[in-house]
Scaffold this motif. Sequence first.
Motif, mmCIF file in Angstrom:
data_model
loop_
_atom_site.group_PDB
_atom_site.id
_atom_site.type_symbol
_atom_site.label_atom_id
_atom_site.label_comp_id
_atom_site.label_asym_id
_atom_site.label_seq_id
_atom_site.Cartn_x
_atom_site.Cartn_y
_atom_site.Cartn_z
ATOM 1 N N LEU A 134 0.845 -1.187 0.000
ATOM 2 C CA LEU A 134 0.000 0.000 0.000
ATOM 3 C C LEU A 134 0.885 1.242 0.000
ATOM 4 O O LEU A 134 1.766 1.385 0.841
ATOM 5 N N ILE A 135 0.636 2.129 -0.955
ATOM 6 C CA ILE A 135 1.417 3.362 -1.091
ATOM 7 C C ILE A 135 0.481 4.541 -0.889
ATOM 8 O O ILE A 135 -0.488 4.711 -1.641
ATOM 9 N N ASP A 136 0.736 5.351 0.132
ATOM 10 C CA ASP A 136 -0.085 6.530 0.415
ATOM 11 C C ASP A 136 0.618 7.784 -0.089
ATOM 12 O O ASP A 136 1.793 8.013 0.222
ATOM 13 N N VAL A 137 -0.108 8.581 -0.858
ATOM 14 C CA VAL A 137 0.389 9.872 -1.342
ATOM 15 C C VAL A 137 -0.491 10.941 -0.722
ATOM 16 O O VAL A 137 -1.640 11.126 -1.121
ATOM 17 N N ALA A 138 0.044 11.641 0.292
ATOM 18 C CA ALA A 138 -0.737 12.598 1.077
ATOM 19 C C ALA A 138 -0.230 14.014 0.870
ATOM 20 O O ALA A 138 0.980 14.257 0.935
ATOM 21 N N ASP A 139 -1.142 14.952 0.603
ATOM 22 C CA ASP A 139 -0.747 16.350 0.447
ATOM 23 C C ASP A 139 -1.422 17.210 1.503
ATOM 24 O O ASP A 139 -2.303 16.754 2.232
ATOM 25 N N ASP A 140 -0.981 18.467 1.608
ATOM 26 C CA ASP A 140 -1.542 19.396 2.592
ATOM 27 C C ASP A 140 -2.394 20.461 1.905
ATOM 28 O O ASP A 140 -2.509 21.580 2.395
ATOM 29 N N GLY A 141 -2.984 20.103 0.778
ATOM 30 C CA GLY A 141 -3.799 21.053 0.031
ATOM 31 C C GLY A 141 -5.166 21.284 0.646
ATOM 32 O O GLY A 141 -5.464 20.803 1.753
ATOM 33 N N PRO A 142 -6.053 22.008 -0.053
ATOM 34 C CA PRO A 142 -7.356 22.405 0.492
ATOM 35 C C PRO A 142 -8.410 21.309 0.446
ATOM 36 O O PRO A 142 -9.538 21.520 0.889
ATOM 37 N N GLY A 143 -8.073 20.138 -0.078
ATOM 38 C CA GLY A 143 -9.053 19.062 -0.162
ATOM 39 C C GLY A 143 -9.830 19.087 -1.468
ATOM 40 O O GLY A 143 -9.741 20.030 -2.251
ATOM 41 N N ILE A 144 -10.598 18.033 -1.698
ATOM 42 C CA ILE A 144 -11.377 17.882 -2.923
ATOM 43 C C ILE A 144 -12.848 18.097 -2.606
ATOM 44 O O ILE A 144 -13.381 17.520 -1.655
ATOM 45 N N SER A 145 -13.515 18.915 -3.397
ATOM 46 C CA SER A 145 -14.928 19.213 -3.151
ATOM 47 C C SER A 145 -15.790 17.973 -3.369
ATOM 48 O O SER A 145 -15.404 17.033 -4.058
ATOM 49 N N SER A 146 -16.977 17.976 -2.766
ATOM 50 C CA SER A 146 -17.878 16.833 -2.879
ATOM 51 C C SER A 146 -18.279 16.596 -4.331
ATOM 52 O O SER A 146 -18.414 15.454 -4.775
ATOM 53 N N GLY A 147 -18.462 17.682 -5.090
ATOM 54 C CA GLY A 147 -18.824 17.538 -6.493
ATOM 55 C C GLY A 147 -17.744 16.861 -7.301
ATOM 56 O O GLY A 147 -18.023 15.996 -8.138
ATOM 57 N N ALA A 148 -16.493 17.230 -7.055
ATOM 58 C CA ALA A 148 -15.373 16.619 -7.776
ATOM 59 C C ALA A 148 -15.189 15.169 -7.362
ATOM 60 O O ALA A 148 -14.798 14.325 -8.189
ATOM 61 N N ARG A 149 -15.465 14.851 -6.096
ATOM 62 C CA ARG A 149 -15.306 13.466 -5.631
ATOM 63 C C ARG A 149 -16.233 12.519 -6.379
ATOM 64 O O ARG A 149 -15.888 11.359 -6.627
ATOM 65 N N GLU A 150 -17.404 12.998 -6.746
ATOM 66 C CA GLU A 150 -18.362 12.142 -7.444
ATOM 67 C C GLU A 150 -17.886 11.756 -8.838
ATOM 68 O O GLU A 150 -18.285 10.721 -9.371
ATOM 69 N N CYS A 151 -17.046 12.601 -9.440
ATOM 70 C CA CYS A 151 -16.573 12.349 -10.813
ATOM 71 C C CYS A 151 -15.072 12.103 -10.858
ATOM 72 O O CYS A 151 -14.449 12.214 -11.918
ATOM 73 N N LEU A 152 -14.491 11.735 -9.734
ATOM 74 C CA LEU A 152 -13.039 11.720 -9.588
ATOM 75 C C LEU A 152 -12.335 10.868 -10.638
ATOM 76 O O LEU A 152 -11.296 11.256 -11.174
ATOM 77 N N PHE A 153 -12.878 9.708 -10.963
ATOM 78 C CA PHE A 153 -12.215 8.791 -11.883
ATOM 79 C C PHE A 153 -12.960 8.686 -13.209
ATOM 80 O O PHE A 153 -12.854 7.669 -13.903
ATOM 81 N N LYS A 154 -13.690 9.745 -13.570
ATOM 82 C CA LYS A 154 -14.388 9.782 -14.849
ATOM 83 C C LYS A 154 -13.606 10.656 -15.821
ATOM 84 O O LYS A 154 -13.247 11.786 -15.494
ATOM 85 N N PRO A 155 -13.337 10.165 -17.032
ATOM 86 C CA PRO A 155 -12.565 10.960 -18.009
ATOM 87 C C PRO A 155 -13.229 12.292 -18.307
ATOM 88 O O PRO A 155 -14.444 12.374 -18.470
ATOM 89 N N PHE A 156 -12.416 13.359 -18.336
ATOM 90 C CA PHE A 156 -12.843 14.712 -18.707
ATOM 91 C C PHE A 156 -13.889 15.295 -17.747
ATOM 92 O O PHE A 156 -14.558 16.261 -18.090
ATOM 93 N N ALA A 157 -14.018 14.722 -16.552
ATOM 94 C CA ALA A 157 -15.057 15.207 -15.645
ATOM 95 C C ALA A 157 -14.554 15.480 -14.230
ATOM 96 O O ALA A 157 -15.193 16.205 -13.488
ATOM 97 N N GLY A 158 -13.399 14.936 -13.851
ATOM 98 C CA GLY A 158 -12.994 15.006 -12.462
ATOM 99 C C GLY A 158 -12.078 16.145 -12.085
ATOM 100 O O GLY A 158 -11.666 16.250 -10.935
ATOM 101 N N SER A 159 -11.751 17.028 -13.017
ATOM 102 C CA SER A 159 -10.810 18.107 -12.718
ATOM 103 C C SER A 159 -11.521 19.320 -12.145
ATOM 104 O O SER A 159 -12.558 19.747 -12.644
ATOM 105 N N GLU A 160 -10.964 19.874 -11.054
ATOM 106 C CA GLU A 160 -11.476 21.114 -10.498
ATOM 107 C C GLU A 160 -10.739 22.323 -11.049
ATOM 108 O O GLU A 160 -11.132 23.453 -10.813
ATOM 109 N N ARG A 161 -9.678 22.087 -11.816
ATOM 110 C CA ARG A 161 -8.846 23.166 -12.323
ATOM 111 C C ARG A 161 -9.304 23.572 -13.711
ATOM 112 O O ARG A 161 -9.539 22.741 -14.573
#
Length: 206
Positions: A134-161
């Motif tokens: 198990l490899i954990d990649v942890a950052d100290d950023g602002p987190g992912i919004s609930s809307g983005a989490r729903e589409c996180l692994f969907k092509p062309f849909a999961g980016s908040e940027r």
Amino acid sequence: STAVLVSDRLANIDDPEVKAVAPRLYNAMDRAVNLCSQILNYVQDPALRLRPTYFHLQELVAEVGALMRDPETLGLGGDTPDRLEWHNAVEFELDVDADRQQLFRVLTNLGQNARQAGAGKVTVSARKEGDSVLIDVADDGPGISSGARECLFKPFAGSERSGGTGLGLVIARDIMRAHGGDIVLAGTGDTGTTFRLQLPVRGRAR
């Protein structure tokens, strides 16, 4: 190609305003090339051909960290932190049997996503658990919004940027699943985000 030729000509113009704008133009072109390449690679070569080898995971994480500390190499502009602190917490004794280049790509995608989200630090740790690494990649950023989490692994849909393709995590998931593993969102919130990579133990991995 046309934009590159024009920018080369601009580089030879001895005008303060042009010299001030030129770096932003170069960065914008680099980002555009990266996005186009990512899309073309995704649609043209969906079948991953893995070439697994046995290697020290710590060394690979260190190589990704060296890349993450140089934003110009990634073609990132001035809208992200100048430097990303990359903490390698993987023990040297932990080895994995995987496609080194593809795993490098996964970690780079995660690091780049964290940096573009506003994180200043990423910590990579790993452990053996049962028949998996198990490899954990942890950052100290602002987190992912609930809307983005729903589409996180969907092509062309999961980016908040703005301008992002949302393909980074999709490609990472495809690579991990091709290895017989996976990637999941282990946690996210105001203090940061953690993605967990799971690799099956094969051969001599310990």
